[in-house]
Write a protein that holds these residues in place. Structure first.
Motif, PDB file in Angstrom:
ATOM      1  N   ASN A 156       0.846  -1.183   0.000  1.00 58.35           N
ATOM      2  CA  ASN A 156       0.000   0.000   0.000  1.00 58.35           C
ATOM      3  C   ASN A 156       0.888   1.242   0.000  1.00 58.35           C
ATOM      4  O   ASN A 156       2.106   1.158   0.244  1.00 58.35           O
ATOM      5  CB  ASN A 156      -1.003  -0.010   1.168  1.00 58.35           C
ATOM      6  N   ALA A 157       0.319   2.388  -0.298  1.00 57.86           N
ATOM      7  CA  ALA A 157       1.109   3.605  -0.495  1.00 57.86           C
ATOM      8  C   ALA A 157       1.872   4.015   0.756  1.00 57.86           C
ATOM      9  O   ALA A 157       2.965   4.585   0.663  1.00 57.86           O
ATOM     10  CB  ALA A 157       0.193   4.742  -0.953  1.00 57.86           C
ATOM     11  N   GLU A 158       1.326   3.715   1.914  1.00 57.96           N
ATOM     12  CA  GLU A 158       2.021   4.039   3.163  1.00 57.96           C
ATOM     13  C   GLU A 158       3.284   3.193   3.306  1.00 57.96           C
ATOM     14  O   GLU A 158       4.334   3.688   3.717  1.00 57.96           O
ATOM     15  CB  GLU A 158       1.071   3.811   4.342  1.00 57.96           C
ATOM     16  N   GLU A 159       3.203   1.913   2.948  1.00 57.47           N
ATOM     17  CA  GLU A 159       4.346   1.013   3.046  1.00 57.47           C
ATOM     18  C   GLU A 159       5.442   1.376   2.047  1.00 57.47           C
ATOM     19  O   GLU A 159       6.635   1.190   2.307  1.00 57.47           O
ATOM     20  CB  GLU A 159       3.900  -0.427   2.800  1.00 57.47           C
ATOM     21  N   MET A 160       5.038   1.898   0.876  1.00 60.94           N
ATOM     22  CA  MET A 160       5.999   2.192  -0.181  1.00 60.94           C
ATOM     23  C   MET A 160       6.939   3.329   0.195  1.00 60.94           C
ATOM     24  O   MET A 160       8.087   3.381  -0.267  1.00 60.94           O
ATOM     25  CB  MET A 160       5.250   2.543  -1.468  1.00 60.94           C
ATOM     26  N   ILE A 161       6.493   4.215   1.046  1.00 62.01           N
ATOM     27  CA  ILE A 161       7.314   5.373   1.423  1.00 62.01           C
ATOM     28  C   ILE A 161       8.649   4.926   2.012  1.00 62.01           C
ATOM     29  O   ILE A 161       9.717   5.410   1.615  1.00 62.01           O
ATOM     30  CB  ILE A 161       6.552   6.259   2.437  1.00 62.01           C
ATOM     31  N   GLU A 162       8.592   3.985   2.939  1.00 62.48           N
ATOM     32  CA  GLU A 162       9.798   3.520   3.612  1.00 62.48           C
ATOM     33  C   GLU A 162      10.702   2.760   2.655  1.00 62.48           C
ATOM     34  O   GLU A 162      11.940   2.859   2.737  1.00 62.48           O
ATOM     35  CB  GLU A 162       9.418   2.647   4.815  1.00 62.48           C
ATOM     36  N   VAL A 163      10.118   1.994   1.739  1.00 63.25           N
ATOM     37  CA  VAL A 163      10.924   1.239   0.774  1.00 63.25           C
ATOM     38  C   VAL A 163      11.729   2.187  -0.110  1.00 63.25           C
ATOM     39  O   VAL A 163      12.928   1.998  -0.329  1.00 63.25           O
ATOM     40  CB  VAL A 163      10.024   0.327  -0.085  1.00 63.25           C
ATOM     41  N   VAL A 164      11.090   3.215  -0.630  1.00 65.53           N
ATOM     42  CA  VAL A 164      11.781   4.184  -1.498  1.00 65.53           C
ATOM     43  C   VAL A 164      12.825   4.950  -0.704  1.00 65.53           C
ATOM     44  O   VAL A 164      13.941   5.200  -1.181  1.00 65.53           O
ATOM     45  CB  VAL A 164      10.769   5.142  -2.149  1.00 65.53           C
ATOM     46  N   ARG A 165      12.480   5.287   0.531  1.00 65.70           N
ATOM     47  CA  ARG A 165      13.407   6.064   1.370  1.00 65.70           C
ATOM     48  C   ARG A 165      14.660   5.244   1.695  1.00 65.70           C
ATOM     49  O   ARG A 165      15.773   5.750   1.646  1.00 65.70           O
ATOM     50  CB  ARG A 165      12.691   6.480   2.655  1.00 65.70           C
TER      51      ARG A 165
END
Length: 390
Positions: free
Chosen positions: A26-35
């Motif tokens: 989900n979009a919330e989880e993706m933030i940490e992956v990209v970071r």
């Protein structure tokens, strides 16, 4: 779409979904992956990012057909569903029910003029809940349509055709509303206290669909989506769509911009994600749940879906003096993270913030759509026509 080290197709992603190998966040989880990993690695590892929003969306409604089951047939001129006037100037038994239209004899309006307890949005919710609503219709009568009146209760199952048809949903950014006058005012953004004692805002921030694809590179005509708890589709740009807004360095518009026109079969929807809304002093609406999957075709899309609340700047505008004159100044920009904190600073004072969008339900929608994809019951579609965004 430019030259990228990682390039996938929707067909390839769908093959991974079918085989149970797709990586969906989900979009919330993706933030940490990209970071943590960077956009190139994130693009290699992640196939789909799911978004979600649950908010009042006034430009919504129901296109329905009542059928010609009981002869003689009728050509409807005037139609009411649940006491709410519908537009009947279509084919003989086709009508459109707007979410913001109130009942003719609303009891609340009789006591407090200008306030309404029940409207089109509530009729839509009642139908999805399986409740019976009253259908009334009349026609002027013709040789081929001799019947002049219908007066009966119907359920959603009785309607041969009932589709949500929403002209303008999923605003890409929106105003944070304050009131600089000395009196309480009532707006579609909710009641606004005098002297900027509250600031009301909408959208789901980092979960919001059009913040995760700010240039609408993967969203267009035919995009399959989560709509009201069922399956829906994007028909194209919504009304009032702005394709060339001023943007920040991440491509996020600094003012209300893109919108989507959506449709879906009401008979497959869930009342948890379609709620009739009554706003004090303003009227009725429909809170709509929308979730859009973003295919991670390359590192650019990975970067876009890594957007966080702190990257999103929202305009604060005065709905007291300025908005009625259609010339609302931008008093300042604040980040969505600041709005979610519960307070913003405006003109040297701390102002409490009030969300119009449920972040909890927005996240639930993104997570539900994620599970549909992981289960293999929801595949992505290619947009058949792009939506202008630059």
């Amino acid at each position: 779409m430019g030259s990228f080290k990682v390039n996938k197709t929707i067909a390839e992603i769908n093959a991974r979904i079918r085989s149970g190998k797709a990586v969906v966040l989900n979009a919330e989880e993706m933030i940490e992956v990209v970071r943590k990993s960077g956009k190139e690695k994130a693009a290699k590892e992640v196939d789909v990012v799911t978004t979600g929003t649950f908010s009042p969306m006034c430009s919504s409604g129901l296109l329905f057909n009542i059928g010609q089951k009981n002869p003689p047939t009728i050509k409807c001129s005037n139609v009411w569903l649940g006491g709410v006037p519908c537009y009947g100037g279509l084919a003989a038994v086709d009508s459109y029910l707007g979410a913001t239209e109130p009942t003719v004899d609303d009891p609340l309006n009789k006591v407090y003029p200008g306030q309404f307890k029940y409207g089109g949005g509530h009729v839509i919710e009642d139908l999805v809940r399986g409740k019976a609503v009253h259908l009334k219709a009349n026609g002027y009568g013709t040789d081929c349509y001799p019947r002049r009146d219908i007066d009966k209760d119907v359920t959603l199952a009785d309607l041969p055709y009932a589709h949500l048809l929403n002209p303008r949903n999923c605003y890409q950014n929106y105003n944070c509303a304050v009131n600089l006058t000395s009196r309480l005012i009532y707006t579609y953004m909710g009641p606004l206290k005098p002297n900027a004692r509250n600031a009301n805002y909408a959208t789901a921030g980092q979960l919001s669909p059009l913040f995760n694809d700010p240039f609408l590179k993967t969203i267009g005509l035919g995009t399959r989506i989560f709509l009201g708890g069922g399956i829906g589709y994007v028909l194209g740009a919504g009304t009032q769509h702005v394709s060339n807004p001023q943007r920040n360095e991440r491509g996020i518009p600094l003012s209300p911009a893109g919108t989507l026109m959506l449709k879906g079969d009401l008979k497959g929807m869930d009342a948890r994600y379609l709620r009739g809304v009554s706003m004090v002093g303003y009227g009725c609406s429909l809170a709509v749940g929308v979730g859009i999957p973003i295919p991670i075709l390359n590192e650019e899309m990975a970067w876009f879906t890594g957007v966080a609340d702190s990257d999103i700047q929202m305009p604060v505008r005065d709905y007291g003096y300025d908005y009625p004159n259609c010339m609302p100044r931008v008093l300042k920009h604040v980040t969505f993270a600041e709005l979610k904190s519960g307070e913003i600073e405006l003109n040297g004072q701390q102002v409490k913030t009030v969300p119009m969008t449920s972040y909890t339900l927005s996240l639930e929608i993104a997570e539900t759509l994620k599970q549909w994809i992981l289960d293999g019951s929801f595949l992505l579609t290619e947009a058949q026509e792009t939506i202008p965004s630059e």
